[in-house]
Design a protein around this motif. Sequence first.
Motif, PDB file in Angstrom:
ATOM      1  N   ARG A   1      10.544-137.648 -47.164  1.00  0.00           N
ATOM      2  CA  ARG A   1      10.722-136.280 -47.646  1.00  0.00           C
ATOM      3  C   ARG A   1       9.368-135.583 -47.760  1.00  0.00           C
ATOM      4  O   ARG A   1       9.209-134.441 -47.368  1.00  0.00           O
ATOM      5  CB  ARG A   1      11.420-136.266 -49.005  1.00  0.00           C
TER       6      ARG A   1
ATOM      7  N   LYS B   1      11.632-120.107 -56.895  1.00  0.00           N
ATOM      8  CA  LYS B   1      13.026-120.563 -56.826  1.00  0.00           C
ATOM      9  C   LYS B   1      13.932-119.740 -57.747  1.00  0.00           C
ATOM     10  O   LYS B   1      14.541-120.287 -58.688  1.00  0.00           O
ATOM     11  CB  LYS B   1      13.114-122.055 -57.185  1.00  0.00           C
TER      12      LYS B   1
ATOM     13  N   LEU C   1      21.709-126.332 -48.296  1.00  0.00           N
ATOM     14  CA  LEU C   1      21.381-125.118 -47.537  1.00  0.00           C
ATOM     15  C   LEU C   1      22.058-123.900 -48.138  1.00  0.00           C
ATOM     16  O   LEU C   1      21.531-122.793 -48.084  1.00  0.00           O
ATOM     17  CB  LEU C   1      21.822-125.264 -46.075  1.00  0.00           C
TER      18      LEU C   1
ATOM     19  N   GLY D   1      12.610-126.990 -42.618  1.00  0.00           N
ATOM     20  CA  GLY D   1      13.315-126.367 -43.758  1.00  0.00           C
ATOM     21  C   GLY D   1      14.776-126.799 -43.785  1.00  0.00           C
ATOM     22  O   GLY D   1      15.318-127.147 -44.839  1.00  0.00           O
TER      23      GLY D   1
ATOM     24  N   ALA E   1       9.098-115.327 -48.487  1.00  0.00           N
ATOM     25  CA  ALA E   1       9.670-116.681 -48.390  1.00  0.00           C
ATOM     26  C   ALA E   1       8.840-117.671 -49.207  1.00  0.00           C
ATOM     27  O   ALA E   1       9.383-118.563 -49.862  1.00  0.00           O
ATOM     28  CB  ALA E   1       9.740-117.122 -46.926  1.00  0.00           C
ATOM     29  N   THR E   2       7.509-117.518 -49.173  1.00  0.00           N
ATOM     30  CA  THR E   2       6.654-118.408 -49.961  1.00  0.00           C
ATOM     31  C   THR E   2       6.912-118.193 -51.452  1.00  0.00           C
ATOM     32  O   THR E   2       7.012-119.167 -52.223  1.00  0.00           O
ATOM     33  CB  THR E   2       5.165-118.146 -49.634  1.00  0.00           C
TER      34      THR E   2
ATOM     35  N   HIS F   1       6.533-128.977 -43.082  1.00  0.00           N
ATOM     36  CA  HIS F   1       7.085-127.664 -43.425  1.00  0.00           C
ATOM     37  C   HIS F   1       5.969-126.727 -43.892  1.00  0.00           C
ATOM     38  O   HIS F   1       5.860-125.586 -43.422  1.00  0.00           O
ATOM     39  CB  HIS F   1       8.125-127.852 -44.535  1.00  0.00           C
ATOM     40  N   LEU F   2       5.115-127.228 -44.781  1.00  0.00           N
ATOM     41  CA  LEU F   2       4.044-126.384 -45.329  1.00  0.00           C
ATOM     42  C   LEU F   2       3.007-126.054 -44.262  1.00  0.00           C
ATOM     43  O   LEU F   2       2.525-124.916 -44.187  1.00  0.00           O
ATOM     44  CB  LEU F   2       3.378-127.087 -46.518  1.00  0.00           C
TER      45      LEU F   2
ATOM     46  N   LYS G   1      15.888-117.785 -47.803  1.00  0.00           N
ATOM     47  CA  LYS G   1      14.808-118.220 -46.918  1.00  0.00           C
ATOM     48  C   LYS G   1      15.339-118.562 -45.529  1.00  0.00           C
ATOM     49  O   LYS G   1      14.721-118.233 -44.521  1.00  0.00           O
ATOM     50  CB  LYS G   1      14.114-119.464 -47.516  1.00  0.00           C
ATOM     51  N   LEU G   2      16.496-119.221 -45.490  1.00  0.00           N
ATOM     52  CA  LEU G   2      17.093-119.589 -44.208  1.00  0.00           C
ATOM     53  C   LEU G   2      17.403-118.333 -43.389  1.00  0.00           C
ATOM     54  O   LEU G   2      17.052-118.239 -42.206  1.00  0.00           O
ATOM     55  CB  LEU G   2      18.374-120.409 -44.448  1.00  0.00           C
TER      56      LEU G   2
ATOM     57  N   THR H   1      14.202-116.615 -42.173  1.00  0.00           N
ATOM     58  CA  THR H   1      13.526-117.356 -41.100  1.00  0.00           C
ATOM     59  C   THR H   1      14.278-117.205 -39.782  1.00  0.00           C
ATOM     60  O   THR H   1      13.661-116.997 -38.730  1.00  0.00           O
ATOM     61  CB  THR H   1      13.404-118.850 -41.479  1.00  0.00           C
TER      62      THR H   1
ATOM     63  N   ALA I   1      10.083-119.880 -52.356  1.00  0.00           N
ATOM     64  CA  ALA I   1       9.927-121.337 -52.416  1.00  0.00           C
ATOM     65  C   ALA I   1       9.262-121.765 -53.716  1.00  0.00           C
ATOM     66  O   ALA I   1       9.579-122.804 -54.276  1.00  0.00           O
ATOM     67  CB  ALA I   1       9.107-121.821 -51.217  1.00  0.00           C
TER      68      ALA I   1
HETATM   69  C1  HEM Z   1       9.801-118.331 -43.760  1.00  0.00           C
HETATM   70  C2  HEM Z   1       9.459-119.527 -43.679  1.00  0.00           C
HETATM   71  C3  HEM Z   1       9.275-120.472 -44.857  1.00  0.00           C
HETATM   72  C4  HEM Z   1       8.232-120.555 -45.723  1.00  0.00           C
HETATM   73  C5  HEM Z   1       6.982-119.681 -45.749  1.00  0.00           C
HETATM   74  C6  HEM Z   1       8.524-121.642 -46.614  1.00  0.00           C
HETATM   75  C7  HEM Z   1       7.688-122.091 -47.629  1.00  0.00           C
HETATM   76  C8  HEM Z   1       7.923-123.169 -48.431  1.00  0.00           C
HETATM   77  C9  HEM Z   1       7.041-123.679 -49.448  1.00  0.00           C
HETATM   78  C10 HEM Z   1       5.690-123.077 -49.812  1.00  0.00           C
HETATM   79  C11 HEM Z   1       7.653-124.753 -50.039  1.00  0.00           C
HETATM   80  C12 HEM Z   1       7.071-125.649 -51.143  1.00  0.00           C
HETATM   81  C13 HEM Z   1       7.687-125.304 -52.479  1.00  0.00           C
HETATM   82  C14 HEM Z   1       7.449-126.364 -53.512  1.00  0.00           C
HETATM   83  O1  HEM Z   1       7.217-127.535 -53.174  1.00  0.00           O
HETATM   84  O2  HEM Z   1       7.492-126.017 -54.704  1.00  0.00           O
HETATM   85  C15 HEM Z   1       8.926-124.915 -49.406  1.00  0.00           C
HETATM   86  C16 HEM Z   1       9.836-125.862 -49.737  1.00  0.00           C
HETATM   87  C17 HEM Z   1      11.127-125.887 -49.290  1.00  0.00           C
HETATM   88  N1  HEM Z   1      11.657-125.132 -48.261  1.00  0.00           N
HETATM   89 FE1  HEM Z   1      10.685-123.699 -47.226  1.00  0.00          FE
HETATM   90  N2  HEM Z   1       9.755-122.172 -46.280  1.00  0.00           N
HETATM   91  C18 HEM Z   1      10.248-121.471 -45.214  1.00  0.00           C
HETATM   92  C19 HEM Z   1      11.448-121.668 -44.581  1.00  0.00           C
HETATM   93  C20 HEM Z   1      12.443-122.498 -45.043  1.00  0.00           C
HETATM   94  C21 HEM Z   1      13.780-122.615 -44.521  1.00  0.00           C
HETATM   95  C22 HEM Z   1      14.292-121.861 -43.305  1.00  0.00           C
HETATM   96  C23 HEM Z   1      14.454-123.507 -45.280  1.00  0.00           C
HETATM   97  C24 HEM Z   1      15.872-123.997 -45.212  1.00  0.00           C
HETATM   98  C25 HEM Z   1      16.750-123.673 -44.406  1.00  0.00           C
HETATM   99  C26 HEM Z   1      13.546-123.984 -46.280  1.00  0.00           C
HETATM  100  C27 HEM Z   1      13.863-124.920 -47.237  1.00  0.00           C
HETATM  101  C28 HEM Z   1      12.985-125.457 -48.141  1.00  0.00           C
HETATM  102  C29 HEM Z   1      13.324-126.468 -49.120  1.00  0.00           C
HETATM  103  C30 HEM Z   1      14.695-127.089 -49.327  1.00  0.00           C
HETATM  104  C31 HEM Z   1      12.168-126.748 -49.842  1.00  0.00           C
HETATM  105  C32 HEM Z   1      12.022-127.708 -51.021  1.00  0.00           C
HETATM  106  C33 HEM Z   1      11.570-129.031 -50.534  1.00  0.00           C
HETATM  107  C34 HEM Z   1      11.464-130.025 -51.654  1.00  0.00           C
HETATM  108  O3  HEM Z   1      10.841-129.731 -52.676  1.00  0.00           O
HETATM  109  O4  HEM Z   1      12.034-131.090 -51.484  1.00  0.00           O
HETATM  110  N3  HEM Z   1      12.343-123.348 -46.106  1.00  0.00           N
HETATM  111  N4  HEM Z   1       9.078-123.939 -48.418  1.00  0.00           N
END
Ligand code: HEM
Length: 187
Positions: free
Chosen positions: A27, A177, A100, A89, A170-171, A34-35, A109-110, A113, A174
């Motif tokens: 994970r 939340k 999701l 993501g 989106a950031t 992802h980051l 976010k989905l 994106t 994330a």
């Molecule tokens: C626009 C593009 C995206 C950006 C800039 C982005 C940014 C981020 C960032 C900064 C985190 C870290 C947050 C944290 O750990 O507190 C994160 C986590 C996450 N993102 Fe994204 N994200 C994007 C697209 C997506 C998409 C498309 C999905 C799902 C369909 C997604 C699902 C998730 C999930 C589930 C986490 C949590 C992961 C975890 O803590 O286990 N993200 N995202």
Amino acid sequence: MNTTTPTPTTAGARSHHSRSHLRPPLRKAVLVAHLLSAGAWVGIDVIVAVLVLVGWFGQGSTAGLAYRALGTFAVVPMLVVALVCLATGLLLGLATRWGLVRYWWVLVKLVLTVVLCVLIVVALQPRMPEVVAHGEAVSRSTGTGSTGSRAEVIWLFFPPAVSLTVLGLATGLAVYKPWGRLPRRNR
Ligand code: HEM
């Protein structure tokens, strides 16, 4: 008091845990990807913004080179990192407690994106030959005083502005939340 009955919190935590299909090291590796992809996407957008500004405000061959570089090299790396960000993501959503369509911040976010990825393919990619042609015209016109029609490329300010705004949003989603869970019937 019946101490064996799980509280909603512990029951929720247990069901969340059982929905997590990625072992913690995996994970974390997916989260790193992802980051990195999200960060690279922002970086490419910044480069695009710089090239658009150099094209607009630069002189002669410098401006022409900026448009040619933009039209030739920007879209493919941008699409690659966007798809990696989307794929990782999706994986994080599907394989962790976040789901999701369980939390608003993930769903929004989905959608954001996917919309950006579609815009890259449908609105940006097809217009790149026109940007290269404009760059060539600007380079050729060096010394003649003509810089081609700037109106043709004014739209180029929008893609990096829109994309950077959405990626910032989106950031923020994330990290903060917000908005909690979707109603159960939607999940
Ligand atoms: C626009 C593009 C995206 C950006 C800039 C982005 C940014 C981020 C960032 C900064 C985190 C870290 C947050 C944290 O750990 O507190 C994160 C986590 C996450 N993102 Fe994204 N994200 C994007 C697209 C997506 C998409 C498309 C999905 C799902 C369909 C997604 C699902 C998730 C999930 C589930 C986490 C949590 C992961 C975890 O803590 O286990 N993200 N995202």
